[in-house]
Design a protein around this motif. Structure first.
Motif, PDB file in Angstrom:
ATOM      1  N   ILE A  59       0.864  -1.188   0.000  1.00 11.36           N
ATOM      2  CA  ILE A  59       0.000   0.000   0.000  1.00 11.36           C
ATOM      3  C   ILE A  59       0.894   1.228   0.000  1.00 11.36           C
ATOM      4  O   ILE A  59       1.828   1.331   0.800  1.00 11.36           O
ATOM      5  CB  ILE A  59      -0.917   0.019   1.231  1.00 11.36           C
ATOM      6  N   GLU A  60       0.616   2.148  -0.899  1.00  6.30           N
ATOM      7  CA  GLU A  60       1.392   3.384  -0.995  1.00  6.30           C
ATOM      8  C   GLU A  60       0.440   4.576  -0.897  1.00  6.30           C
ATOM      9  O   GLU A  60      -0.618   4.592  -1.526  1.00  6.30           O
ATOM     10  CB  GLU A  60       2.160   3.420  -2.318  1.00  6.30           C
ATOM     11  N   LYS A  61       0.850   5.575  -0.091  1.00  5.76           N
ATOM     12  CA  LYS A  61       0.054   6.783   0.091  1.00  5.76           C
ATOM     13  C   LYS A  61       0.914   7.998  -0.229  1.00  5.76           C
ATOM     14  O   LYS A  61       2.005   8.156   0.315  1.00  5.76           O
ATOM     15  CB  LYS A  61      -0.461   6.873   1.528  1.00  5.76           C
ATOM     16  N   ASN A  62       0.391   8.852  -1.111  1.00 10.99           N
ATOM     17  CA  ASN A  62       1.060  10.096  -1.477  1.00 10.99           C
ATOM     18  C   ASN A  62       0.128  11.260  -1.161  1.00 10.99           C
ATOM     19  O   ASN A  62      -0.926  11.422  -1.794  1.00 10.99           O
ATOM     20  CB  ASN A  62       1.405  10.119  -2.973  1.00 10.99           C
ATOM     21  N   ASN A  63       0.507  12.064  -0.168  1.00 11.38           N
ATOM     22  CA  ASN A  63      -0.327  13.198   0.245  1.00 11.38           C
ATOM     23  C   ASN A  63       0.479  14.489   0.175  1.00 11.38           C
ATOM     24  O   ASN A  63       1.620  14.540   0.643  1.00 11.38           O
ATOM     25  CB  ASN A  63      -0.841  12.997   1.676  1.00 11.38           C
ATOM     26  N   THR A  64      -0.133  15.534  -0.393  1.00 11.01           N
ATOM     27  CA  THR A  64       0.509  16.838  -0.469  1.00 11.01           C
ATOM     28  C   THR A  64      -0.481  17.915  -0.059  1.00 11.01           C
ATOM     29  O   THR A  64      -1.587  18.001  -0.609  1.00 11.01           O
ATOM     30  CB  THR A  64       0.990  17.140  -1.907  1.00 11.01           C
ATOM     31  N   ASP A  65      -0.083  18.715   0.934  1.00 10.47           N
ATOM     32  CA  ASP A  65      -0.847  19.918   1.307  1.00 10.47           C
ATOM     33  C   ASP A  65      -0.049  21.131   0.854  1.00 10.47           C
ATOM     34  O   ASP A  65       1.152  21.231   1.137  1.00 10.47           O
ATOM     35  CB  ASP A  65      -1.076  19.970   2.816  1.00 10.47           C
ATOM     36  N   PHE A  66      -0.729  22.057   0.167  1.00 14.24           N
ATOM     37  CA  PHE A  66      -0.050  23.225  -0.390  1.00 14.24           C
ATOM     38  C   PHE A  66      -0.763  24.475   0.114  1.00 14.24           C
ATOM     39  O   PHE A  66      -1.938  24.710  -0.191  1.00 14.24           O
ATOM     40  CB  PHE A  66      -0.084  23.166  -1.921  1.00 14.24           C
ATOM     41  N   LEU A  67      -0.058  25.262   0.934  1.00 14.61           N
ATOM     42  CA  LEU A  67      -0.643  26.463   1.533  1.00 14.61           C
ATOM     43  C   LEU A  67       0.016  27.704   0.953  1.00 14.61           C
ATOM     44  O   LEU A  67       1.248  27.850   1.003  1.00 14.61           O
ATOM     45  CB  LEU A  67      -0.463  26.449   3.049  1.00 14.61           C
ATOM     46  N   VAL A  68      -0.806  28.581   0.417  1.00 15.41           N
ATOM     47  CA  VAL A  68      -0.354  29.861  -0.109  1.00 15.41           C
ATOM     48  C   VAL A  68      -0.861  30.944   0.826  1.00 15.41           C
ATOM     49  O   VAL A  68      -2.067  31.146   0.967  1.00 15.41           O
ATOM     50  CB  VAL A  68      -0.884  30.099  -1.539  1.00 15.41           C
ATOM     51  N   ASN A  69       0.084  31.592   1.520  1.00 19.79           N
ATOM     52  CA  ASN A  69      -0.273  32.616   2.505  1.00 19.79           C
ATOM     53  C   ASN A  69      -1.250  32.034   3.542  1.00 19.79           C
ATOM     54  O   ASN A  69      -2.266  32.628   3.880  1.00 19.79           O
ATOM     55  CB  ASN A  69      -0.886  33.836   1.807  1.00 19.79           C
ATOM     56  N   ASN A  70      -0.902  30.799   4.010  1.00 20.41           N
ATOM     57  CA  ASN A  70      -1.654  30.078   5.039  1.00 20.41           C
ATOM     58  C   ASN A  70      -3.057  29.676   4.600  1.00 20.41           C
ATOM     59  O   ASN A  70      -3.916  29.361   5.428  1.00 20.41           O
ATOM     60  CB  ASN A  70      -1.748  30.885   6.334  1.00 20.41           C
TER      61      ASN A  70
ATOM     62  N   LEU B 291      -3.563  10.711  -2.866  1.00 25.54           N
ATOM     63  CA  LEU B 291      -3.802   9.489  -3.621  1.00 25.54           C
ATOM     64  C   LEU B 291      -3.298   8.271  -2.863  1.00 25.54           C
ATOM     65  O   LEU B 291      -2.260   8.327  -2.190  1.00 25.54           O
ATOM     66  CB  LEU B 291      -3.105   9.563  -4.977  1.00 25.54           C
ATOM     67  N   HIS B 292      -4.052   7.165  -2.998  1.00 26.61           N
ATOM     68  CA  HIS B 292      -3.662   5.897  -2.402  1.00 26.61           C
ATOM     69  C   HIS B 292      -3.539   4.857  -3.519  1.00 26.61           C
ATOM     70  O   HIS B 292      -4.345   4.837  -4.448  1.00 26.61           O
ATOM     71  CB  HIS B 292      -4.700   5.432  -1.381  1.00 26.61           C
ATOM     72  N   PHE B 293      -2.546   3.998  -3.388  1.00 28.61           N
ATOM     73  CA  PHE B 293      -2.338   2.939  -4.375  1.00 28.61           C
ATOM     74  C   PHE B 293      -2.209   1.609  -3.633  1.00 28.61           C
ATOM     75  O   PHE B 293      -1.544   1.533  -2.586  1.00 28.61           O
ATOM     76  CB  PHE B 293      -1.065   3.172  -5.186  1.00 28.61           C
ATOM     77  N   LYS B 294      -2.823   0.581  -4.153  1.00 28.46           N
ATOM     78  CA  LYS B 294      -2.716  -0.742  -3.565  1.00 28.46           C
ATOM     79  C   LYS B 294      -2.373  -1.743  -4.655  1.00 28.46           C
ATOM     80  O   LYS B 294      -2.969  -1.717  -5.741  1.00 28.46           O
ATOM     81  CB  LYS B 294      -4.025  -1.139  -2.874  1.00 28.46           C
ATOM     82  N   GLN B 295      -1.414  -2.612  -4.352  1.00 30.14           N
ATOM     83  CA  GLN B 295      -1.006  -3.637  -5.301  1.00 30.14           C
ATOM     84  C   GLN B 295      -0.971  -4.993  -4.602  1.00 30.14           C
ATOM     85  O   GLN B 295      -0.320  -5.142  -3.561  1.00 30.14           O
ATOM     86  CB  GLN B 295       0.380  -3.327  -5.888  1.00 30.14           C
ATOM     87  N   ASN B 296      -1.663  -5.961  -5.185  1.00 32.50           N
ATOM     88  CA  ASN B 296      -1.591  -7.357  -4.752  1.00 32.50           C
ATOM     89  C   ASN B 296      -1.056  -8.170  -5.924  1.00 32.50           C
ATOM     90  O   ASN B 296      -1.632  -8.117  -7.025  1.00 32.50           O
ATOM     91  CB  ASN B 296      -2.963  -7.884  -4.328  1.00 32.50           C
ATOM     92  N   SER B 297       0.028  -8.876  -5.698  1.00 31.11           N
ATOM     93  CA  SER B 297       0.658  -9.552  -6.822  1.00 31.11           C
ATOM     94  C   SER B 297       0.994 -10.990  -6.477  1.00 31.11           C
ATOM     95  O   SER B 297       1.260 -11.337  -5.322  1.00 31.11           O
ATOM     96  CB  SER B 297       1.934  -8.808  -7.250  1.00 31.11           C
ATOM     97  N   ILE B 298       0.979 -11.806  -7.498  1.00 29.85           N
ATOM     98  CA  ILE B 298       1.448 -13.192  -7.435  1.00 29.85           C
ATOM     99  C   ILE B 298       2.495 -13.352  -8.533  1.00 29.85           C
ATOM    100  O   ILE B 298       2.224 -13.046  -9.699  1.00 29.85           O
ATOM    101  CB  ILE B 298       0.304 -14.195  -7.639  1.00 29.85           C
TER     102      ILE B 298
ATOM    103  N   SER C 275      -5.932   2.164  -7.747  1.00 26.47           N
ATOM    104  CA  SER C 275      -5.699   3.530  -7.283  1.00 26.47           C
ATOM    105  C   SER C 275      -7.029   4.244  -7.165  1.00 26.47           C
ATOM    106  O   SER C 275      -8.088   3.659  -7.402  1.00 26.47           O
ATOM    107  CB  SER C 275      -4.784   4.282  -8.259  1.00 26.47           C
ATOM    108  N   ASP C 276      -6.987   5.529  -6.800  1.00 26.78           N
ATOM    109  CA  ASP C 276      -8.218   6.308  -6.710  1.00 26.78           C
ATOM    110  C   ASP C 276      -8.842   6.532  -8.081  1.00 26.78           C
ATOM    111  O   ASP C 276     -10.031   6.846  -8.174  1.00 26.78           O
ATOM    112  CB  ASP C 276      -7.936   7.658  -6.048  1.00 26.78           C
ATOM    113  N   ASN C 277      -8.037   6.394  -9.135  1.00 23.76           N
ATOM    114  CA  ASN C 277      -8.526   6.695 -10.481  1.00 23.76           C
ATOM    115  C   ASN C 277      -8.947   5.458 -11.260  1.00 23.76           C
ATOM    116  O   ASN C 277      -9.839   5.514 -12.095  1.00 23.76           O
ATOM    117  CB  ASN C 277      -7.453   7.433 -11.279  1.00 23.76           C
ATOM    118  N   PHE C 278      -8.317   4.315 -11.011  1.00 23.97           N
ATOM    119  CA  PHE C 278      -8.614   3.134 -11.818  1.00 23.97           C
ATOM    120  C   PHE C 278      -8.125   1.890 -11.095  1.00 23.97           C
ATOM    121  O   PHE C 278      -7.366   1.956 -10.117  1.00 23.97           O
ATOM    122  CB  PHE C 278      -7.949   3.238 -13.194  1.00 23.97           C
TER     123      PHE C 278
END
Length: 870
Positions: free
Chosen positions: A516-527, A537-544, A573-576
């Motif tokens: 499981i991989e999680k990529n989070n970004t918060d971007f604040l402009v002038n607070n 975004l979250h990604f999950k991979q199950n493999s054999i 993923s969140d998209n597909f």
């Protein structure tokens, strides 16, 4: 299913016998002699080593009236074997008297105290014949040993191959982080260096043979065994008052325990953190695997360092580290290894650069003056347990923890405006590896591997930039904050059955993994949160995965090697979400002859998925003026490439002569490329997937020890031609063609005279064709060192470095070493940069970018050190 049961239990239906005895020669006990017991089919029933009294004892499971062979061997003695038939007695006494061995191998006469000694797969080199008493560390000693190379990052090669491990008196203390040992242990403690060919750490896999790994074993002087030893070094500048060098070595080397504590502080440009690597993933279909995943770093702040000159000429830093490592045998079949370390680099680096982007419709120019400050810590600990239950079961547990907090303050004058960057990062890594190796019967081995780990990277960036603020339409002094958290957590289990027959070796394996991989970004402009630059975004991979490997010996010299891996990956993923089927294969022929060397012809086909960063659908700020994003609401394509390689390697029976040659061609299918847009103030990169180009690589290396003049020489060339698609401020991708060439000539003398020298000449060339423009860069450097032994106590060494660039640069360093007879003290004076070169400038033209860079150099200084050895 029945093979997995062996992971938990072992059943034995044979009677147990114990074979014991003593191993001697001329009424003297032989310790560390190898004792192997084989059955009538030459399957190994047990093995051990004799103790310091020459006594050995082996428990075996076998049947009454079974014929067994006991084989005994030791360096410097003739191998001896005896065949007996087992009775119903459980205790069998069998002693051996070995004969000393003297033989000739290609005119290398084996004597008691020889320069180079060859025994089977072990080459022993006495260090006193190849050193000049100026060496300070183990790495300094290894650099002078014929057949051993030290790469720029400290990686060690022996006989042209990267070593698997660096051992100390036969035991491993540092595993993959062996640079902590090679760069810090006092070189004066060494008696000999051993190159171990066909190295295998796992005793059950070792029975299968055919290992291609190489290790190096360090042998200490006998008077340092079984006692506490070490040294303390104190050094201070006598011309430049801010120069310091302090170090401490403490060691205890015994048969049952080996312990080292190494510490160092310096401000001469040698980084402490560079000795420690982040992870060590490896994959070998015929041996043990190691899976370690890393979270993706996003924000990058260029330090402005120079890679042309050495660190001691151009890096301004304070470095401290301490490491404690030990390896102990809790029982004869149970060992514990542990290593812990703390490393700290505080670096201040100034630089000035001007850049021209040769793009349409008109070139873009900018300048950058940097005041870069870095604090980089690396803290880690590793524990490894090895347990040999019996001759059929072997267990290993390896637990690793790492923490890497880092702070950067980067003050930049970009064109005519000031930009402030403050970055605070932290990286936690935890890896766990559990192995069980089980010998089923005959030459069949089952390897079970359970692993899990996590890698978490957090980045907090604060930027004040008038250009960014104008871009976001806020006050010029307003603060922009970016908080990034990337985490990957994974676990898996893998089993492989390795079978070896007379001419066939076969491997079949299966792996199940979840991540499981999680990529989070918060971007604040002038607070205020800016959602257009926020990612979650979250990604999950199950493999054999299924592995199949097959080796077949047509003759003793001619072999076929075929490897295929199928990977079924359920990606979500969140998209597909999609099920991928990935194929990787490696097929080739090997001809290995003692007379002509080893010839290899291989074809490889590889399919992979891109990094998950390709799915980041909003821009991320990756530097103070660069943005990057992936593909929006699209699934990941499969990347593929195939290559063919022809190689040849030849080595004589000793380390005196070897050649290696390889020629490869790679054709890339779909690859991950970048669509780049450059403006006056910013760079925007968009992920794109396009048809790739191709590349050719040619490498040749000749290493030769010229006996008449007592010189080890090396000739080497590397040629790489690459064609790849690129898109910069344009509507379409075009190919950019680049040729990289490297030429190296080096030599080291071992004269039985008061003087010796070594030299290296390196030239790096690059030629690039992009659209209608052509560019080239040539960098030539030469290093020469001459040492002169005035008497038994005083040695002088001069070191010169020459660089031919846009301008020519000459560095002259001197070292004076004084070691009084029968004294535990030694003295060393280092005179650095006697010509006082104080600024470095270089211009380069690559791809579509022309760069001119200037950095300050470390000024002239004198450093006096006193070392006390105990």
């Amino acid at each position: 299913m029945k093979y997995f049961l062996f992971f938990l239990t072992t059943f034995c239906f044979s009677q147990q016998h114990t074979i014991t005895g003593t191993i001697t020669s001329n009424n003297r006990s032989i310790d560390n002699a190898s004792v192997v017991v084989l059955d009538d089919s030459e399957n190994m029933l047990g093995y051990t080593y004799s103790n310091n009294l020459g006594i050995y004892s082996i428990p075996i499971n076998s049947k009454v009236n079974e014929k067994i062979t006991i084989s005994v061997s030791s360096l410097g003695y003739k191998k001896k074997e005896i065949t007996i038939i087992l009775s119903d007695k459980t205790l069998i006494k069998q002693s051996f008297e070995l004969e000393e061995k003297a033989e000739v191998l290609n005119e290398v006469v084996l004597k008691t105290d020889q320069k180079i000694k060859i025994d089977s797969d072990t080459i022993t080199i006495k260090t006193k014949y190849f050193t000049n008493d100026t060496e300070q560390t183990v790495e300094d000693v290894l650099k002078r040993i014929p057949g051993i190379e030290i790469e720029e990052d400290g990686t060690i090669k022996a006989n042209g191959k990267r070593i698997e491990k660096l051992l100390l008196e036969g035991d491993d203390l540092f595993d993959k982080d062996y640079k902590l040992l090679s760069k810090n242990l006092d070189g004066k403690v060494l008696d000999a260096v051993q190159i171990l060919k066909n190295f295998e750490d796992n005793p059950i896999l070792k029975q299968l043979g055919d290992s291609k790994s190489v290790a190096v074993n360090l042998k200490l002087k006998k008077n340092l065994l079984n006692i506490w030893f070490g040294n303390l070094t104190l050094g201070a500048g006598v011309v430049s008052e801010n120069r310091w060098k302090e170090s401490l070595n403490i060691g205890l080397i015994r048969k049952k325990i080996k312990l080292l504590n190494l510490a160092d502080y310096n401000n001469s440009g040698i980084k402490a953190s560079s000795q420690i690597s982040k992870s060590f993933p490896s994959y070998d279909i015929y041996r043990q695997d190691r899976y370690e995943k890393e979270a993706r770093s996003v924000f990058y702040s260029n330090s402005g360092e120079n890679t042309t000159f050495s660190n001691t000429q151009s890096i301004f830093n304070d470095a401290f580290f301490n490491t404690l490592a030990f390896n102990t045998k809790l029982k004869s079949n149970f060992s514990l290894r542990s290593v812990s370390y703390f490393a700290l680099d505080e670096q201040i680096q100034n630089s000035l650069s001007t850049t021209a982007y040769l793009v349409e419709p008109s070139p873009i120019f900018n300048s950058e003056q940097k005041n870069y400050a870095l604090q980089n810590k690396k803290i880690g600990s590793e524990i490894e347990l090895k347990y040999s239950l019996n001759t059929k079961n072997y267990f290993t547990a390896n637990i690793i923890f790492k923490n890497n907090p880092r702070r950067i303050n980067d003050n930049i004058l970009f064109n005519s405006d000031f930009v402030d960057v403050a970055s605070k990062n932290n990286n936690y890594s935890f890896y766990n590896h559990l192995y069980h190796t089980y010998k089923i019967k005959g030459n069949k081995v089952l390897v079970n591997y359970l692993y899990f780990g996590t890698d978490q990277l957090s980045e907090k960036n604060k930027i004040v930039s008038p250009y960014l603020n104008e871009f976001f339409n806020i006050d010029s002094q307003a603060l922009i904050k970016e908080k990034i958290t990337n985490t990957i957590t994974y676990n898996g289990i893998k089993s492989k059955l390795i079978s070896k027959y007379k001419k066939i070796e076969h491997v079949i394996g299966a792996k199940i993994e979840s991540s499981i991989e999680k990529n989070n970004t918060d971007f604040l402009v002038n607070n205020t949160q800016n959602t257009e630059y926020k990612n979650n975004l979250h990604f999950k991979q199950n493999s054999i995965s299924l592995d199949n490997g097959f080796k077949y010996e047509f003759t003793d010299d001619f072999k076929l090697d075929s490897q295929i891996t199928l990977d079924f990956n359920a990606f979500k993923s969140d998209n597909f979400s999609k099920l991928y089927t990935l194929l990787n294969s490696h097929n080739g022929l090997n001809y290995d002859s003692k007379k002509t060397g080893s010839f290899n012809l291989y074809h490889s086909f590889n399919q992979t998925l891109p990094q998950t960063s390709a799915l980041i659908n909003n821009y991320q700020l990756v530097s103070y003026r660069s943005f990057s994003k992936g593909i929006l609401n699209e699934e990941l394509p499969v990347l593929n490439s195939q290559s063919i390689t022809l190689s040849h390697y030849y080595s004589g029976s000793s380390i005196r002569y070897s050649t290696s040659t390889s020629l490869s061609y790679t054709k890339s299918g779909k690859i991950n490329a970048s669509e780049t847009t450059i403006t006056n103030n910013f760079i925007f990169n968009n992920t794109a997937f396009v048809a790739g180009g191709d590349s050719y690589r040619f490498n040749f290396k000749l290493m030769n020890f010229i006996r008449k003049i007592q010189m080890a020489t090396k000739l080497e060339t590397q040629q790489t031609w690459v064609s790849a698609p690129i898109k910069v401020n344009a509507n379409d991708f075009v190919d950019i063609n680049t040729l990289f060439s490297t030429y190296i000539v080096s030599g080291t003398t071992y004269l039985e005279k008061p003087y010796n020298f070594d030299f290296t000449i390196t030239q790096n060339r690059s030629y690039t064709t992009y659209n209608d423009s052509k560019s080239s860069n040539v960098v030539t450097k030469a290093n020469c060192a001459v040492n002169y032994k005035l008497n038994e106590t005083f040695i002088m060494e001069l070191k010169s470095d020459f660089y031919w660039l846009d301008q020519n640069y000459t560095f002259l360093n001197a070292e004076l070493n004084y070691t009084p007879k029968k004294s535990k003290f030694s003295y060393r004076m280092v005179l650095n940069n006697l010509f006082n070169e104080n600024e470095f400038k270089i211009s380069s033209l690559n791809d579509y970018t022309k760069t001119t860079r200037s950095i300050p150099l470390i000024e002239r200084y004198a450093l006096l050190t006193v070392r006390y050895r105990f």
